[in-house]
Design a protein around this motif. Structure first.
Motif, PDB file in Angstrom:
ATOM      1  N   GLN A   1       0.813  -1.212   0.000  1.00  0.00           N
ATOM      2  CA  GLN A   1       0.000   0.000   0.000  1.00  0.00           C
ATOM      3  C   GLN A   1       0.847   1.264   0.000  1.00  0.00           C
ATOM      4  N   ARG A   2       2.059   1.180   0.533  1.00  0.00           N
ATOM      5  CA  ARG A   2       2.937   2.353   0.560  1.00  0.00           C
ATOM      6  C   ARG A   2       3.929   2.347  -0.597  1.00  0.00           C
ATOM      7  N   GLY A   3       3.997   1.262  -1.328  1.00  0.00           N
ATOM      8  CA  GLY A   3       4.875   1.209  -2.492  1.00  0.00           C
ATOM      9  C   GLY A   3       6.344   1.371  -2.162  1.00  0.00           C
ATOM     10  N   GLU A   4       6.808   0.793  -1.056  1.00  0.00           N
ATOM     11  CA  GLU A   4       8.197   0.970  -0.632  1.00  0.00           C
ATOM     12  C   GLU A   4       9.155   0.014  -1.332  1.00  0.00           C
ATOM     13  N   PHE A   5       8.607  -0.898  -2.136  1.00  0.00           N
ATOM     14  CA  PHE A   5       9.443  -1.838  -2.876  1.00  0.00           C
ATOM     15  C   PHE A   5       8.976  -1.881  -4.324  1.00  0.00           C
ATOM     16  N   VAL A   6       9.894  -2.208  -5.206  1.00  0.00           N
ATOM     17  CA  VAL A   6       9.632  -2.255  -6.641  1.00  0.00           C
ATOM     18  C   VAL A   6       9.937  -3.663  -7.130  1.00  0.00           C
ATOM     19  N   ALA A   7       9.077  -4.191  -8.009  1.00  0.00           N
ATOM     20  CA  ALA A   7       9.263  -5.548  -8.527  1.00  0.00           C
ATOM     21  C   ALA A   7       9.120  -5.549 -10.041  1.00  0.00           C
ATOM     22  N   SER A   8       9.799  -6.502 -10.685  1.00  0.00           N
ATOM     23  CA  SER A   8       9.702  -6.664 -12.138  1.00  0.00           C
ATOM     24  C   SER A   8       9.994  -8.104 -12.510  1.00  0.00           C
ATOM     25  N   GLY A   9       9.334  -8.560 -13.577  1.00  0.00           N
ATOM     26  CA  GLY A   9       9.656  -9.852 -14.152  1.00  0.00           C
ATOM     27  C   GLY A   9      10.898  -9.756 -15.015  1.00  0.00           C
ATOM     28  N   SER A  10      11.333 -10.909 -15.530  1.00  0.00           N
ATOM     29  CA  SER A  10      12.579 -10.944 -16.291  1.00  0.00           C
ATOM     30  C   SER A  10      12.529 -12.054 -17.330  1.00  0.00           C
ATOM     31  N   ASP A  11      13.370 -11.898 -18.376  1.00  0.00           N
ATOM     32  CA  ASP A  11      13.423 -12.879 -19.453  1.00  0.00           C
ATOM     33  C   ASP A  11      14.095 -14.183 -19.047  1.00  0.00           C
ATOM     34  N   ASP A  12      14.738 -14.229 -17.890  1.00  0.00           N
ATOM     35  CA  ASP A  12      15.391 -15.464 -17.456  1.00  0.00           C
ATOM     36  C   ASP A  12      14.474 -16.315 -16.580  1.00  0.00           C
ATOM     37  N   GLY A  13      13.191 -15.988 -16.520  1.00  0.00           N
ATOM     38  CA  GLY A  13      12.247 -16.762 -15.735  1.00  0.00           C
ATOM     39  C   GLY A  13      12.198 -16.368 -14.273  1.00  0.00           C
ATOM     40  N   ARG A  14      12.955 -15.345 -13.889  1.00  0.00           N
ATOM     41  CA  ARG A  14      12.959 -14.886 -12.504  1.00  0.00           C
ATOM     42  C   ARG A  14      12.149 -13.593 -12.374  1.00  0.00           C
ATOM     43  N   TRP A  15      11.880 -13.223 -11.118  1.00  0.00           N
ATOM     44  CA  TRP A  15      11.370 -11.885 -10.843  1.00  0.00           C
ATOM     45  C   TRP A  15      12.150 -11.309  -9.677  1.00  0.00           C
ATOM     46  N   PHE A  16      12.306  -9.980  -9.709  1.00  0.00           N
ATOM     47  CA  PHE A  16      13.223  -9.276  -8.834  1.00  0.00           C
ATOM     48  C   PHE A  16      12.466  -8.266  -7.977  1.00  0.00           C
ATOM     49  N   ILE A  17      12.949  -8.074  -6.743  1.00  0.00           N
ATOM     50  CA  ILE A  17      12.373  -7.075  -5.836  1.00  0.00           C
ATOM     51  C   ILE A  17      13.503  -6.186  -5.323  1.00  0.00           C
ATOM     52  N   TRP A  18      13.308  -4.868  -5.437  1.00  0.00           N
ATOM     53  CA  TRP A  18      14.286  -3.888  -4.973  1.00  0.00           C
ATOM     54  C   TRP A  18      13.676  -2.996  -3.891  1.00  0.00           C
ATOM     55  N   GLU A  19      14.533  -2.475  -3.027  1.00  0.00           N
ATOM     56  CA  GLU A  19      14.126  -1.423  -2.112  1.00  0.00           C
ATOM     57  C   GLU A  19      14.001  -0.129  -2.916  1.00  0.00           C
ATOM     58  N   LYS A  20      12.831   0.493  -2.870  1.00  0.00           N
ATOM     59  CA  LYS A  20      12.591   1.661  -3.728  1.00  0.00           C
ATOM     60  C   LYS A  20      13.542   2.805  -3.414  1.00  0.00           C
ATOM     61  N   GLN A  21      13.817   3.042  -2.151  1.00  0.00           N
ATOM     62  CA  GLN A  21      14.567   4.227  -1.763  1.00  0.00           C
ATOM     63  C   GLN A  21      16.021   4.196  -2.222  1.00  0.00           C
ATOM     64  N   THR A  22      16.625   3.030  -2.225  1.00  0.00           N
ATOM     65  CA  THR A  22      18.055   2.941  -2.543  1.00  0.00           C
ATOM     66  C   THR A  22      18.356   2.123  -3.795  1.00  0.00           C
ATOM     67  N   GLY A  23      17.377   1.392  -4.331  1.00  0.00           N
ATOM     68  CA  GLY A  23      17.636   0.529  -5.475  1.00  0.00           C
ATOM     69  C   GLY A  23      18.323  -0.763  -5.104  1.00  0.00           C
ATOM     70  N   LYS A  24      18.411  -1.065  -3.827  1.00  0.00           N
ATOM     71  CA  LYS A  24      19.087  -2.278  -3.372  1.00  0.00           C
ATOM     72  C   LYS A  24      18.220  -3.503  -3.666  1.00  0.00           C
ATOM     73  N   LEU A  25      18.840  -4.527  -4.271  1.00  0.00           N
ATOM     74  CA  LEU A  25      18.130  -5.770  -4.562  1.00  0.00           C
ATOM     75  C   LEU A  25      17.895  -6.538  -3.266  1.00  0.00           C
ATOM     76  N   ILE A  26      16.632  -6.882  -3.028  1.00  0.00           N
ATOM     77  CA  ILE A  26      16.273  -7.615  -1.816  1.00  0.00           C
ATOM     78  C   ILE A  26      16.046  -9.096  -2.099  1.00  0.00           C
ATOM     79  N   LYS A  27      15.383  -9.386  -3.212  1.00  0.00           N
ATOM     80  CA  LYS A  27      14.968 -10.765  -3.454  1.00  0.00           C
ATOM     81  C   LYS A  27      14.961 -11.069  -4.939  1.00  0.00           C
ATOM     82  N   MET A  28      15.370 -12.292  -5.283  1.00  0.00           N
ATOM     83  CA  MET A  28      15.328 -12.797  -6.652  1.00  0.00           C
ATOM     84  C   MET A  28      14.732 -14.191  -6.591  1.00  0.00           C
ATOM     85  N   LEU A  29      13.639 -14.407  -7.331  1.00  0.00           N
ATOM     86  CA  LEU A  29      12.901 -15.660  -7.244  1.00  0.00           C
ATOM     87  C   LEU A  29      12.656 -16.233  -8.633  1.00  0.00           C
TER      88      LEU A  29
END
Length: 756
Positions: free
Chosen positions: A630-658
């Motif tokens: 609800q606060r949008g503090e993280f950003v996520a995107s799919g990828s061509d390698d079959g994974r999806w990624f989650i970043w911390e919005k404020q710093t761009g730090k990668l948090i999770k790759m699944l």
């Protein structure tokens, strides 16, 4: 690699502070907390489609999930039961690209848009008493006025009477259910659908300096949930556009093409604004939950965050030519460089945390970590994230000396991490604003410009670096290397000119690029799109065109399905029959550069605030980037390698790759209130993700073993694919588009694709 905490703090502290901070909604903070995201794991796969799942969306209270697929089915799923409730045969004759619940309709109305250029509305109340395999039902409304595929639908919060559709035909249409439930097919002689809200068939720009005169094939749109008069669109160029619906002209028909209306803001990272690459385009645009930011996802590039209001001081507004100013050197006098100001200022728009000794010491430690990684050539991406933490998380707290050191270190890291020269140039520019006599800033700037092939500009900075540190052997060697490259480039240019003079009869026509051919042929095929379909199919060039295009890439001949790369070398040559020297807009459009005798003035554009990197977006043009929670503090995107990624919005730090798909993840949608995410892609299933892993991790769903190597390997592989896309290959989809155009016989010479 040493780790540092995330910015959303400790869960215990958040709960404890409820007694002090009554205005803070702990529920919003805990919905998508970093400690939960790092425990995300796939809970279940939903089966029910027979093709790629191109769209997923939640209803307003999160009790239902809707999905659309290549099988032309709309499926309705229960969140609580994790099961299929309804499966509707929509009647679409092509892939469904978008489907959503209509707001304030008690979840009874759903809409879909598909590649058959149709928008359909269905009433789920007609399904009462039927089984989950409901079969075909008659749509409550059917809109057939688009001429190309519908890629995205948008709704206004609280408005159950309208839907907006964005199509590759260059129009965004407003469908009001109260005015009519159908319209005649495109091309009908009696078609008079006055529902065109945005006509962008003369809206695309190849670069910021160019006037809009090409068809903007729309890929995405969104309406702000907090300010519903704001409309955001993105298409097959590098610029997202923000419109105020209150300021747009009345709805029109599509009989006559209109010049694009004035927009409130353009959005584009500065280094992408003058590229002119035909393959660079947006695949998704969206507002943040509070409506103050927008997120842009590019094909062949990364995900970018920008501020809606440039006046807030947290972003930069630039104009045409500012990008070249970043790369232009002005003389250093007594080690002080005198530079005219740019149109805007790079600033960090983060709130100050207070200058605490502990925070400054932490920043020093992170810079030292980054410098060690730079010297050792290891953990480059984590070192970049350490610098991001300092500059984006504590930029206001630290002094100029530490900021200068961090900018210079990150610039050198960018150049090591797959030659990310444009980001290095930004950091070098910021470093020179702090200290115009910084040797490292000038030296890295020279290296970055050399990587971009701008040898003359690079030489200016290299000479300045040599002047600032006369006894540094690296600077002297770089000056000599750049001089050699300049001499080689001049020799090659001279040889080409000499070879050209010995060729056959010179041609007097203008040489056009591949994007000229593609855009212009598209526009010609659409010039009579509102007339009978047979007339549109007969539309063709009246003249031949000349094109020289070559691409070389190492590897086996053919198309790599996984990476969507066309291997080999491609030689295309198209020649102009006549001797025409006309300069008009596409399809004889009125030239925007000479309207009313006034020269075209490029618009001001809002630059990026943050970038999110690591994924790959090349293979599909429906790949989403979304805010989580609800606060949008993280950003996520799919990828061509079959994974999806989650970043911390404020710093761009990668948090999770699944790992979320066997081929490509396209859709990522978080639940409105719970820590719960639905993803889909090329597979015919929908994956559901919950924080159920026993151990928090970055790469896997809770494995406690080493993970950094897996993350870096995946990210470097994706970055390599992006580099290949930018520099060395023609996207397969462009070849398909080119092949589908009906050129007159003899105008297109055979082309060969040979292994290098």
């Amino acid at each position: 690699m040493e780790q540092w905490p995330f910015h959303d703090g400790n869960v215990h502290n958040l709960l404890d502070n409820r007694r002090i901070d009554f205005g803070h909604d702990v529920g919003h903070s805990l919905q998508m907390h970093s400690s939960l995201i790092r425990r995300l794991s796939m809970e279940q796969e939903l089966e029910g489609h027979q093709g790629c799942v191109n769209a997923v969306a939640w209803n307003s209270n999160g009790s239902l999930l809707i999905s659309g697929s290549d099988d032309a089915l709309i499926n309705i799923w229960s969140y609580s039961g994790r099961k299929l409730l309804h499966s509707i045969e929509t009647g679409h004759s092509a892939n469904i690209f978008c489907t959503k619940f209509i707001p304030e309709s008690s979840d009874e109305l759903v809409a879909s848009g598909a590649g058959d250029a149709e928008v359909r509305l269905f009433n789920l109340s007609r399904l009462n008493g039927r089984g989950f395999n409901d079969g075909a039902i008659t749509p409550s409304a059917l809109y057939q006025c688009h001429t190309r595929g519908v890629k995205k639908l948008a709704f206004e919060v609280g408005n159950p009477n309208m839907v907006w559709s964005a199509s590759e035909d260059g129009t965004l249409r407003q469908h009001d259910f109260r005015e009519g439930t159908s319209c005649p097919p495109a091309g009908s002689s009696h078609q008079e659908c006055r529902n065109v809200l945005l006509d962008l068939r003369y809206g695309a720009k190849r670069s910021l300096a160019d006037p809009p005169r090409l068809t903007l094939a729309l890929k995405s749109c969104d309406i702000s949930s907090t300010r519903p008069h704001l409309l955001l669109v993105g298409g097959n160029d590098a610029f997202a556009r923000l419109y105020d619906r209150r300021m747009l002209p009345p709805l029109t028909s599509c009989r006559k093409r209109m010049l694009p209306p004035t927009c409130v803001n353009y959005f584009c990272p500065m280094h992408l604004s003058d590229r002119g690459r035909s393959s660079l385009h947006l695949t998704h645009v969206t507002f943040s939950p509070n409506g103050e930011e927008v997120l842009l996802s590019y094909s062949g590039e990364h995900v970018y965050l920008m501020d809606v209001n440039h006046a807030s001081g947290s972003s930069m507004q630039y104009t045409s030519g500012d990008a070249s100013k970043l790369m232009t050197f002005t003389p250093v006098l007594n080690k002080l460089e005198h530079r005219p100001p740019l149109s805007g200022v790079f600033q960090n728009g983060l709130r100050s945390r207070g200058k605490t000794a502990a925070g400054i010491e932490k920043c020093r430690m992170l810079v030292e970590i980054a410098k060690r990684s730079l010297d050792n050539g290891t953990n480059i991406f984590h070192a970049i994230e350490a610098c991001n933490e300092v500059l984006d998380g504590h930029g206001i707290d630290i002094g100029p000396t530490l900021r200068l050191e961090c900018f210079c270190t990150r610039a050198a890291l960018w150049l090591k991490w797959k030659n990310d020269a444009h980001m290095a140039i930004r950091d070098c520019h910021n470093a020179r604003r702090i200290d115009s006599s910084s040797f490292r800033a000038h030296y890295c700037m020279a290296e970055a410009l050399e990587q971009l092939g701008k040898h003359k500009e690079a030489l200016d900075f290299a000479v300045a670096a040599q002047y600032l540190s006369p006894y540094d052997t690296m600077a002297s060697e770089r000056v000599e290397n750049i001089k050699k490259h300049l001499a080689a480039a001049e020799a090659e240019k001279s040889n080409k000119a000499s070879d050209g003079s010995h060729k056959g009869e010179p041609r007097t026509g203008r040489v056009l690029s591949l994007s000229d051919i593609l855009y212009r042929s598209e526009a010609n095929s659409d010039a009579l799109q509102d007339g009978p379909r047979s007339e549109r199919e007969d539309s063709d060039f009246d003249e031949e065109l000349e094109l020289d295009f070559e691409t070389l890439i190492s590897g086996d001949e053919g198309r790599d399905v996984e990476s969507n790369i066309f291997h080999g070398s491609l030689n295309l040559r198209i020649h102009r029959r006549g001797d025409s020297t006309r300069e008009t807009g596409a399809c004889g459009s009125p030239s925007s550069s000479s309207q009313n005798g006034v020269a075209y003035q490029p618009e001001a554009v809002i630059d990026m605030k943050r970038r999110y990197a690591g994924h790959c977006n090349v293979g599909t043009d429906i790949k989403q980037a979304s805010f989580l929670g609800q606060r949008g503090e993280f950003v996520a995107s799919g990828s061509d390698d079959g994974r999806w990624f989650i970043w911390e919005k404020q710093t761009g730090k990668l948090i999770k790759m699944l790992l979320g798909d066997g081929v490509v993840v396209n859709c990522v949608q978080s639940h409105p209130f719970d820590c719960f995410v639905a993803t889909s892609g090329i597979d015919n299933t929908i994956k559901l993700w919950t924080p159920s892993a026993a151990v928090p991790s970055m790469a896997a769903g809770g494995s406690a073993g080493p993970e950094a190597a897996n993350v870096l390997e995946a990210m470097e592989s994706n970055q390599q694919k992006l580099c290949c896309n930018r520099e060395a290959f023609l996207p397969f989809e462009l070849l398909e588009r080119f092949r589908m155009h009906d050129f007159s016989e003899g105008s297109l010479q055979p082309f060969e694709c040979a292994q290098t």
